[in-house]
Scaffold this motif. Structure first.
Motif, short mmCIF file in Angstrom:
data_model
loop_
_atom_site.label_atom_id
_atom_site.label_comp_id
_atom_site.label_asym_id
_atom_site.label_seq_id
_atom_site.Cartn_x
_atom_site.Cartn_y
_atom_site.Cartn_z
N GLY A 77 21.39 53.04 19.88
CA GLY A 77 22.05 52.65 19.26
C GLY A 77 23.85 52.83 19.08
O GLY A 77 24.56 52.63 18.81
N LEU A 78 23.26 54.68 19.18
CA LEU A 78 25.12 55.74 19.41
C LEU A 78 26.53 54.99 19.58
O LEU A 78 27.05 54.95 19.33
N VAL A 79 25.98 55.40 20.78
CA VAL A 79 26.36 55.10 21.93
C VAL A 79 26.57 53.24 22.52
O VAL A 79 28.29 53.22 22.40
N ARG A 80 26.39 52.56 22.07
CA ARG A 80 26.44 51.19 21.94
C ARG A 80 27.17 50.96 20.73
O ARG A 80 28.97 51.00 21.16
N ASP A 81 27.58 52.29 19.69
CA ASP A 81 28.21 51.80 18.60
C ASP A 81 29.72 52.13 19.02
O ASP A 81 31.05 51.45 19.09
N VAL A 82 29.51 53.18 19.70
CA VAL A 82 31.62 54.16 20.16
C VAL A 82 31.16 53.20 21.11
O VAL A 82 32.86 53.46 21.07
N ALA A 114 30.23 59.97 21.78
CA ALA A 114 31.70 59.98 21.09
C ALA A 114 32.37 59.56 22.13
O ALA A 114 32.05 60.01 22.90
N VAL A 115 33.36 58.60 21.85
CA VAL A 115 34.12 58.55 23.13
C VAL A 115 35.82 58.84 23.02
O VAL A 115 35.90 58.87 22.01
N ARG A 121 41.74 63.10 22.82
CA ARG A 121 41.62 62.31 21.54
C ARG A 121 40.53 61.43 21.20
O ARG A 121 40.31 60.69 22.25
N PRO A 122 39.60 61.58 20.15
CA PRO A 122 39.01 60.20 19.68
C PRO A 122 38.72 59.59 19.07
O PRO A 122 39.96 59.04 18.51
N LEU A 123 38.52 58.48 20.70
CA LEU A 123 38.07 56.80 19.73
C LEU A 123 37.18 56.25 18.89
O LEU A 123 37.23 55.52 18.28
N ALA A 124 35.65 56.78 18.77
CA ALA A 124 35.12 56.16 18.26
C ALA A 124 33.74 57.31 17.76
O ALA A 124 34.03 58.96 19.09
N VAL A 125 32.88 58.15 17.30
CA VAL A 125 32.44 59.57 16.75
C VAL A 125 31.21 59.21 16.24
O VAL A 125 31.62 58.67 15.04
N ARG A 126 30.45 59.32 16.57
CA ARG A 126 29.03 59.11 15.56
C ARG A 126 28.24 61.35 16.59
O ARG A 126 28.18 60.91 17.00
N PHE A 127 28.43 61.14 15.13
CA PHE A 127 27.37 62.75 14.42
C PHE A 127 26.42 62.82 13.68
O PHE A 127 26.52 62.38 12.40
N GLU A 128 24.76 62.94 14.04
CA GLU A 128 23.56 62.88 13.18
C GLU A 128 23.01 64.12 12.97
O GLU A 128 21.91 63.68 14.04
N PRO A 129 22.64 64.55 12.27
CA PRO A 129 22.09 65.82 12.17
C PRO A 129 20.54 65.37 12.19
O PRO A 129 19.93 64.33 11.20
N MET A 130 19.48 66.18 13.28
CA MET A 130 18.26 65.38 13.34
C MET A 130 17.78 66.31 13.88
O MET A 130 18.55 66.43 14.91
N THR A 131 16.34 66.76 13.88
CA THR A 131 15.40 67.29 14.38
C THR A 131 14.37 66.59 15.47
O THR A 131 13.96 67.02 16.73
N LYS A 132 14.33 65.22 15.04
CA LYS A 132 13.76 64.31 16.01
C LYS A 132 13.66 63.05 16.01
O LYS A 132 15.21 63.19 14.91
N GLY A 133 13.86 62.38 16.55
CA GLY A 133 14.10 61.34 16.68
C GLY A 133 15.54 60.79 17.63
O GLY A 133 15.92 59.88 17.34
N HIS A 134 15.84 61.37 18.29
CA HIS A 134 17.26 62.05 19.34
C HIS A 134 17.19 60.30 20.02
O HIS A 134 17.96 59.52 20.24
N GLN A 135 15.44 59.75 20.57
CA GLN A 135 15.71 59.26 21.93
C GLN A 135 15.51 57.29 20.46
O GLN A 135 16.16 56.78 21.54
#
Length: 230
Positions: free
Chosen positions: A41-46, A16-17, A22-36
């Protein structure tokens, strides 16, 4: 101050940025595996959604643990690499502190808890937003006793937050009398507040391991014969 916050320590992948709080862009995806696989992609998007790209960032915050050994390495390596490339400070945030800061009003006694398995929880206790001690690995009975003592001293039932809350309440049902929030990961807003308040010199992005990993190295190299049993 423009902040990028990253969390891969527990059961979610967060990027998130924020402009201060004040949030400008947020990505939050529940997951226990696959963070790498997802983090880049999430950082690029935000960064794109917030505008200004990576050069607009002033500081990067990343959770340092306790948490998953693999997940922690993913987030820390990414944050440190990006910080070095941009020449921006990277601050480390305790996962338990971030969980406690995710409580809605932040007042009263709070116990931040992560399931450490093997009959333990990672725990840290807070009163009115201030930590009462360091992050620790505690047995369930010790954690329950400390939370009960905190509630008694505060004259108010402690709120429990984090995945370890469910584990502890299952073993000690009386603890469920207070508010229980078994969320899988800290909120992006809590990460941003702690990143903004942190002193980079006092909060280095180093992993916080409270016990040795469960995995053990092999007893012999590939192709090496087994040792005879005496």
């Amino acid at each position: 101050m423009r902040l990028l916050v990253i969390d891969t320590a527990l059961g979610a992948c967060t990027a998130a940025v924020f402009q201060d709080d004040r949030p400008l862009a947020v990505r939050f995806e529940p997951m226990t595996k696959g963070h790498q696989e997802r983090l880049g992609g999430l950082v690029r998007d935000v960064a794109a959604e917030a505008g200004g790209g990576f050069e607009a960032l002033d500081r990067i915050g990343v959770t340092v643990g306790p948490g998953s050994f693999t997940g922690l390495r993913v987030g820390l390596a990414f944050a440190q690499g990006l910080g070095a490339a941009l020449d921006r400070p990277v601050v480390g945030i305790s996962t338990l502190a971030a969980l406690a800061a995710s409580v809605d009003d932040g007042g009263g006694p709070v116990a931040a808890l992560i399931d450490a398995r093997r009959g333990q929880v990672y725990a840290r206790l807070f009163e009115e937003g201030s930590a009462l001690g360091p992050d620790e690995a505690l047995t369930l009975d010790v954690a329950a006793a400390r939370i009960a003592a905190l509630s008694k001293a505060a004259g108010q039932t402690a709120r429990l937050i984090g995945g370890g809350a469910s584990v502890l309440c299952e073993a000690f049902p009386d603890l469920a009398a207070g508010a229980v929030d078994p969320r899988a990961a800290p909120s992006p807003e809590a990460l941003a507040r702690l990143t903004l308040a942190a002193d980079p010199a006092a909060c280095p992005p180093r992993p916080l391991y409270l016990r040795a990993p469960d995995a053990t190295p092999p007893s012999r190299l590939p192709g090496q014969p087994r040792q005879p049993v005496a």
